[in-house]
Design an enzyme around this catalytic site. Structure first.
Site, PDB file in Angstrom:
ATOM      1  N   ILE A  67      51.082   3.376  -2.856  1.00  0.00           N
ATOM      2  CA  ILE A  67      49.958   2.947  -3.692  1.00  0.00           C
ATOM      3  C   ILE A  67      49.917   1.418  -3.788  1.00  0.00           C
ATOM      4  O   ILE A  67      48.845   0.804  -3.660  1.00  0.00           O
ATOM      5  CB  ILE A  67      50.068   3.595  -5.100  1.00  0.00           C
ATOM      6  CG1 ILE A  67      49.825   5.108  -4.996  1.00  0.00           C
ATOM      7  CG2 ILE A  67      49.090   2.949  -6.086  1.00  0.00           C
ATOM      8  CD1 ILE A  67      50.120   5.900  -6.266  1.00  0.00           C
ATOM      9  N   ASP A 124      63.260  -7.657  -8.160  1.00  0.00           N
ATOM     10  CA  ASP A 124      63.709  -6.416  -8.801  1.00  0.00           C
ATOM     11  C   ASP A 124      63.078  -6.420 -10.187  1.00  0.00           C
ATOM     12  O   ASP A 124      63.494  -7.185 -11.063  1.00  0.00           O
ATOM     13  CB  ASP A 124      65.240  -6.386  -8.892  1.00  0.00           C
ATOM     14  CG  ASP A 124      65.733  -5.172  -9.668  1.00  0.00           C
ATOM     15  OD1 ASP A 124      64.902  -4.349 -10.114  1.00  0.00           O
ATOM     16  OD2 ASP A 124      66.958  -5.039  -9.840  1.00  0.00           O
ATOM     17  N   TYR A 131      61.289  10.626 -15.627  1.00  0.00           N
ATOM     18  CA  TYR A 131      60.074  10.044 -15.046  1.00  0.00           C
ATOM     19  C   TYR A 131      58.867  10.207 -15.989  1.00  0.00           C
ATOM     20  O   TYR A 131      58.126   9.254 -16.240  1.00  0.00           O
ATOM     21  CB  TYR A 131      59.801  10.721 -13.700  1.00  0.00           C
ATOM     22  CG  TYR A 131      58.625  10.178 -12.940  1.00  0.00           C
ATOM     23  CD1 TYR A 131      58.726   9.001 -12.206  1.00  0.00           C
ATOM     24  CD2 TYR A 131      57.397  10.841 -12.945  1.00  0.00           C
ATOM     25  CE1 TYR A 131      57.640   8.506 -11.495  1.00  0.00           C
ATOM     26  CE2 TYR A 131      56.312  10.358 -12.237  1.00  0.00           C
ATOM     27  CZ  TYR A 131      56.442   9.189 -11.518  1.00  0.00           C
ATOM     28  OH  TYR A 131      55.367   8.697 -10.826  1.00  0.00           O
ATOM     29  N   THR A 145      52.262   9.645  -0.457  1.00  0.00           N
ATOM     30  CA  THR A 145      53.000   8.389  -0.245  1.00  0.00           C
ATOM     31  C   THR A 145      54.445   8.751   0.098  1.00  0.00           C
ATOM     32  O   THR A 145      54.842   9.911  -0.042  1.00  0.00           O
ATOM     33  CB  THR A 145      53.044   7.518  -1.532  1.00  0.00           C
ATOM     34  OG1 THR A 145      53.914   8.165  -2.476  1.00  0.00           O
ATOM     35  CG2 THR A 145      51.697   7.298  -2.153  1.00  0.00           C
TER      36      THR A 145
HETATM   37  P1  NAD Z   1      56.532   4.469  -3.113  1.00  0.00           P
HETATM   38  O1  NAD Z   1      57.943   4.966  -3.202  1.00  0.00           O
HETATM   39  O2  NAD Z   1      55.783   4.653  -1.864  1.00  0.00           O
HETATM   40  O3  NAD Z   1      56.481   2.917  -3.499  1.00  0.00           O
HETATM   41  C1  NAD Z   1      57.195   2.386  -4.561  1.00  0.00           C
HETATM   42  C2  NAD Z   1      57.551   0.944  -4.243  1.00  0.00           C
HETATM   43  O4  NAD Z   1      58.221   0.395  -5.384  1.00  0.00           O
HETATM   44  C3  NAD Z   1      58.500   0.793  -3.052  1.00  0.00           C
HETATM   45  O5  NAD Z   1      57.991  -0.162  -2.150  1.00  0.00           O
HETATM   46  C4  NAD Z   1      59.801   0.322  -3.676  1.00  0.00           C
HETATM   47  O6  NAD Z   1      60.571  -0.528  -2.839  1.00  0.00           O
HETATM   48  C5  NAD Z   1      59.288  -0.424  -4.916  1.00  0.00           C
HETATM   49  N1  NAD Z   1      60.313  -0.523  -5.936  1.00  0.00           N
HETATM   50  C6  NAD Z   1      61.134   0.435  -6.403  1.00  0.00           C
HETATM   51  N2  NAD Z   1      61.967  -0.068  -7.324  1.00  0.00           N
HETATM   52  C7  NAD Z   1      61.671  -1.387  -7.444  1.00  0.00           C
HETATM   53  C8  NAD Z   1      62.189  -2.443  -8.237  1.00  0.00           C
HETATM   54  N3  NAD Z   1      63.211  -2.251  -9.076  1.00  0.00           N
HETATM   55  N4  NAD Z   1      61.625  -3.668  -8.131  1.00  0.00           N
HETATM   56  C9  NAD Z   1      60.606  -3.878  -7.269  1.00  0.00           C
HETATM   57  N5  NAD Z   1      60.085  -2.930  -6.479  1.00  0.00           N
HETATM   58  C10 NAD Z   1      60.619  -1.692  -6.565  1.00  0.00           C
HETATM   59  O7  NAD Z   1      55.787   5.165  -4.333  1.00  0.00           O
HETATM   60  P2  NAD Z   1      54.230   5.370  -4.672  1.00  0.00           P
HETATM   61  O8  NAD Z   1      53.962   6.798  -4.595  1.00  0.00           O
HETATM   62  O9  NAD Z   1      53.388   4.405  -3.924  1.00  0.00           O
HETATM   63  O10 NAD Z   1      54.238   4.993  -6.216  1.00  0.00           O
HETATM   64  C11 NAD Z   1      53.672   3.794  -6.737  1.00  0.00           C
HETATM   65  C12 NAD Z   1      53.528   3.962  -8.240  1.00  0.00           C
HETATM   66  O11 NAD Z   1      52.648   5.067  -8.501  1.00  0.00           O
HETATM   67  C13 NAD Z   1      54.844   4.317  -8.932  1.00  0.00           C
HETATM   68  O12 NAD Z   1      54.893   3.697 -10.189  1.00  0.00           O
HETATM   69  C14 NAD Z   1      54.759   5.817  -9.100  1.00  0.00           C
HETATM   70  O13 NAD Z   1      55.552   6.265 -10.179  1.00  0.00           O
HETATM   71  C15 NAD Z   1      53.282   5.974  -9.373  1.00  0.00           C
HETATM   72  N6  NAD Z   1      52.761   7.302  -9.133  1.00  0.00           N
HETATM   73  C16 NAD Z   1      52.799   7.859  -7.893  1.00  0.00           C
HETATM   74  C17 NAD Z   1      52.287   9.134  -7.709  1.00  0.00           C
HETATM   75  C18 NAD Z   1      52.272   9.813  -6.367  1.00  0.00           C
HETATM   76  O14 NAD Z   1      51.879  10.985  -6.308  1.00  0.00           O
HETATM   77  N7  NAD Z   1      52.656   9.154  -5.278  1.00  0.00           N
HETATM   78  C19 NAD Z   1      51.752   9.844  -8.794  1.00  0.00           C
HETATM   79  C20 NAD Z   1      51.743   9.240 -10.038  1.00  0.00           C
HETATM   80  C21 NAD Z   1      52.241   7.966 -10.192  1.00  0.00           C
END
Ligand code: NAD
Length: 256
Positions: free
Chosen positions: A21, A68, A163, A198
């Site tokens: 995302i 981070d 979560y 994702t």
């Molecule tokens: P993803 O795992 O593809 O991307 C997450 C990114 O966050 C990664 O690039 C990772 O390196 C980075 N990250 C993790 N810990 C970190 C830290 N301490 N400091 C800096 N960067 C850090 O996940 P996604 O699915 O793209 O999720 C993005 C956001 O959307 C998240 O907050 C997730 O909880 C939320 N979300 C996702 C979904 C879904 O279905 N994919 C649904 C609801 C919410």
């Protein structure tokens, strides 16, 4: 249809910009004219996102920074780096960094609870606070803070006590920030994605995915770009009278 210049001369920082995302958000904001700082813990994936970003004008400059979000020191360094590079704080701040560490409540280790809260909730607090402080100190007249919660913060989910608690917290944080920061012209809104394709959801077994998908009225998983579309709207002046809201981008999952 995207308005290609809606975010012209805006500076945006996107945590978690290296994947899923966050990456789609970086691409969308850049395609609408913003300069984008891709901020991620993973240096390599942040650089990969950077390479994909479009540039419309000479003044539009992007960069990647390793951060981070769970560390105050690291987040403050990020904001300092941005201000040294662009001579201004970012007026758009998207907290998309997030992790999962799933386990049933009866078996969940305290450490895994803390880890998820540290990144998802405290990380969102630290970045929101650091960027807001910089905007207020600079006397900026407007800003848009966008946080990423989750539909499971509202309804809960098996194996995600940590979560879902972190994401419910993000919503509460965002609403409070909206109340406190509106007098500085800073709007704060939260996006609640449903099930989006994702790397995070790639970890979920196929059987579970098809069960979840069958519960979605629109009948499919969402795409990161569909979350990014809403993010661009919240970043832009098209949402200028909107603050303190949560917008579900979930294909109708859990309507009502
Ligand atoms: P993803 O795992 O593809 O991307 C997450 C990114 O966050 C990664 O690039 C990772 O390196 C980075 N990250 C993790 N810990 C970190 C830290 N301490 N400091 C800096 N960067 C850090 O996940 P996604 O699915 O793209 O999720 C993005 C956001 O959307 C998240 O907050 C997730 O909880 C939320 N979300 C996702 C979904 C879904 O279905 N994919 C649904 C609801 C919410």
């Amino acid at each position: 249809m995207a308005a290609p210049t809606r975010l012209l001369s805006r500076l945006a920082v996107v945590s978690g910009g290296g994947s899923g995302i966050g990456r789609a958000v970086c691409q969308r904001l850049a395609s609408e004219g913003a300069s984008v700082v891709v901020a991620d813990r993973n240096e390599e994936s942040a650089s990969q996102t950077l390479e994909t970003l479009s540039r419309h004008s000479k003044g539009q400059e992007h960069m990647a920074v390793t951060v981070d979000v769970s560390s105050r020191e690291s987040v403050e360094k990020l904001v300092t780096i941005i201000q040294c590079q662009y001579f201004q704080p970012p007026s758009v701040c998207v907290s998309a960094a997030g992790i999962t560490q799933d386990e049933f409540l009866l078996k969940m280790e305290e450490e895994d609870f803390d880890k998820v809260i540290q990144v998802n909730l405290k990380g969102t607090f630290l970045l929101t606070q650091a960027v807001s402080k910089a905007l207020v100190a600079a006397g900026a007249s407007k800003g848009s803070i966008i946080t990423v919660g989750s539909i499971v913060g509202k309804v809960g989910n098996l194996g995600q006590a940590n979560y879902s608690a972190s994401k419910a917290g993000v919503e509460g944080l965002t609403r409070t920030a909206a109340k406190e920061l509106s007098r500085y012209g800073i709007r704060c809104n939260c996006i609640l994605p449903g099930f989006i394709t994702t790397p995070m959801t790639d970890k979920v077994p196929e059987k579970v995915i098809s069960k979840l998908t069958s519960m979605v009225p629109l009948g499919r998983m969402g795409e990161p770009a569909e979350v990014a579309d809403v993010c661009a709207f919240l970043a832009s002046d098209d949402s200028r009278y909107i603050t303190g809201v949560s917008i579900e981008v979930a294909g109708g999952l859990f309507i009502g």
